[in-house]
Write an enzyme that holds these catalytic residues in place. Structure first.
Site, PDB file in Angstrom:
ATOM      1  N   TYR A   1      27.651  20.378  10.771  1.00  0.00           N
ATOM      2  CA  TYR A   1      26.552  20.844  11.628  1.00  0.00           C
ATOM      3  C   TYR A   1      25.456  21.497  10.803  1.00  0.00           C
ATOM      4  CZ  TYR A   1      25.747  21.944  16.538  1.00  0.00           C
ATOM      5  OH  TYR A   1      25.314  21.967  17.808  1.00  0.00           O
TER       6      TYR A   1
ATOM      7  N   HIS B   1      16.275  27.828  14.066  1.00  0.00           N
ATOM      8  CA  HIS B   1      17.451  27.981  13.189  1.00  0.00           C
ATOM      9  C   HIS B   1      17.019  28.379  11.779  1.00  0.00           C
ATOM     10  CE1 HIS B   1      20.665  26.466  15.747  1.00  0.00           C
ATOM     11  NE2 HIS B   1      20.101  25.290  15.915  1.00  0.00           N
TER      12      HIS B   1
ATOM     13  N   ASP C   1      14.627  23.837  17.301  1.00  0.00           N
ATOM     14  CA  ASP C   1      15.432  23.583  16.093  1.00  0.00           C
ATOM     15  C   ASP C   1      14.858  24.361  14.906  1.00  0.00           C
ATOM     16  OD1 ASP C   1      17.397  20.682  15.487  1.00  0.00           O
ATOM     17  OD2 ASP C   1      17.262  22.442  14.218  1.00  0.00           O
TER      18      ASP C   1
HETATM   19  C1  LIG Z   1      22.361  23.323  19.268  1.00  0.00           C
HETATM   20  C2  LIG Z   1      22.000  22.367  18.175  1.00  0.00           C
HETATM   21  O1  LIG Z   1      21.228  23.009  17.194  1.00  0.00           O
HETATM   22  C3  LIG Z   1      21.308  21.160  18.730  1.00  0.00           C
HETATM   23  C4  LIG Z   1      20.704  20.311  17.634  1.00  0.00           C
HETATM   24  O2  LIG Z   1      19.558  20.480  17.290  1.00  0.00           O
HETATM   25  C5  LIG Z   1      21.568  19.364  16.896  1.00  0.00           C
HETATM   26  O3  LIG Z   1      22.703  19.119  17.347  1.00  0.00           O
HETATM   27  O4  LIG Z   1      21.063  18.850  15.848  1.00  0.00           O
HETATM   28 MN   LIG Z   2      19.098  19.686  15.375  1.00  0.00          MN
END
Ligand SMILES: C[C@H](O)CC(=O)C(=O)O
Ligand SMILES: [Mn+2]
Length: 337
Positions: A286, A18, A15
């Site tokens: 997200y 990212h 994570d």
């Molecule tokens: C693929 C995503 O980054 C998984 C994750 O870390 C989340 O859903 O939070």
């Molecule tokens: Mn995450």
């Protein structure tokens, strides 16, 4: 009375990826894995932020290949399990077999909270390979606790070893976590875990609420490095569990040393709670939309908050990152009128 222990899965190297545009080097991976191994975390999740096979133009190209990263990690882990995340469609069955050959022994099959069926074959392959397998339900805030419990039951019937509720947007508050985890614990017999993001500044509190409600696993990252305004910080969470006299198996001071020495220098943007991260949590977007939205909004000279509010109205989910461009463009055209 001795309290139930908790298992820490540290996902700094997944994570956290990212937050640094997937640019971990082999040396970074070795340093952080050595730190996690010495600190005693249950598992270290390693690889692209979108899981194995995630290095794509849509999600961002990784500096190193999965195989190189995983081999490097495996060379530094002995007691701490090497884990990967696999998002079906991004990660394939062949990717999972290759990961096993690199030394991976735990896979978390990550699906949108209503789409477990797309991960069934990956779950079964992981079990056939002799791996520890978890179902990892993303964007769990988007369905009711009852609907999520039904998904957990199906995952249990697929033979998973444990099941995760991921609050991918950092949208949940402690009372929601408590209600959900208690219901999920009643619904299945396998252990459950939580994966929190700090977009509303609630990651540690939510993780502790989950433990108090029966969760057996908690996800964390060193320095809180992760998508959006990051994840539950490993260091603070272990310190809190120590004060609660809950056994984590972790050495707090070694965690702090590893985080300070090997992770802090990699942090490229503030991990504080910002107006943009608050809107991620507030509208349920997200967390990995955070940096791309800020960058794209700047390109179109529009307010990232406006882009995020519109994306929230459209209830975007993982895989719809292209909507960021659409919305920023539409808002820029409205400005020109
Ligand atoms: C693929 C995503 O980054 C998984 C994750 O870390 C989340 O859903 O939070
Ligand atoms: Mn995450």
């Amino acid at each position: 009375m001795t309290k139930r222990p908790v298992k820490i899965i540290d996902t700094t190297l997944r994570d956290g990826s990212h937050a640094i545009h997937y640019q971990y080097s082999v040396e970074d991976v070795k340093n952080i894995c050595k730190g996690l191994e010495e600190s005693g975390v249950y598992a270290a999740e390693v690889g692209h932020g979108a899981g194995i096979g995630g290095s794509t133009l849509q999600y961002g190209l990784a500096k190193e290949a999965d195989r190189d990263i995983l081999t490097a990690a495996a060379s530094c882990l002995k007691n701490t399990k090497l884990a990967v995340l696999l998002v079906p469609g991004l990660g394939t069955m062949d990717d999972l077999k290759a990961a096993y050959e690199c030394g991976v022994r735990l896979v978390r099959v990550a699906v949108h909270c209503t789409e477990l069926d797309v991960g069934m074959q990956h779950i079964k392959l992981g079990k056939e390979l002799g791996m520890e397998v978890a179902a990892f339900f993303m964007m769990s805030h988007m369905i009711s606790a009852e609907e999520l419990a039904e998904q957990f039951k199906i995952a249990e019937s697929y033979g998973v070893d444990f099941i995760y509720m991921a609050d991918s947007s950092g949208a949940m508050v402690p009372e929601e976590i408590t209600k959900r985890v208690k219901l999920l614990k009643e619904a299945v017999n396998v252990p459950i875990g939580v994966h929190c993001h700090n977009n509303l500044g609630l990651a540690v509190g939510n993780s502790l609420a989950a433990y108090e409600s029966g969760a057996d696993f908690v996800d964390t990252t060193l320095q809180g490095l992760g998508a959006g305004s990051g994840n539950t910080p490993t260091e603070a969470t272990v310190a809190a569990f120590n004060k609660m006299q809950v056994e984590t198996g972790c050495d707090l001071f070694k965690l702090m040393e590893a985080g300070e020495k090997y992770v802090r220098p990699l942090v490229q943007h503030s991990l504080e709670v910002t107006n943009e991260s608050i809107i991620l949590g507030y509208t349920g977007i997200y967390s990995s939309f955070y940096l791309p939205t800020i960058k794209t909004a700047k390109k179109f000279n529009v307010n990232p908050i406006d882009v995020l509010v519109e994306l929230g109205k459209r209830k975007v989910v993982g895989g719809q990152e292209d909507m960021i461009l659409d919305v920023a463009y539409e808002l820029s055209k409205r400005k020109d009128v």
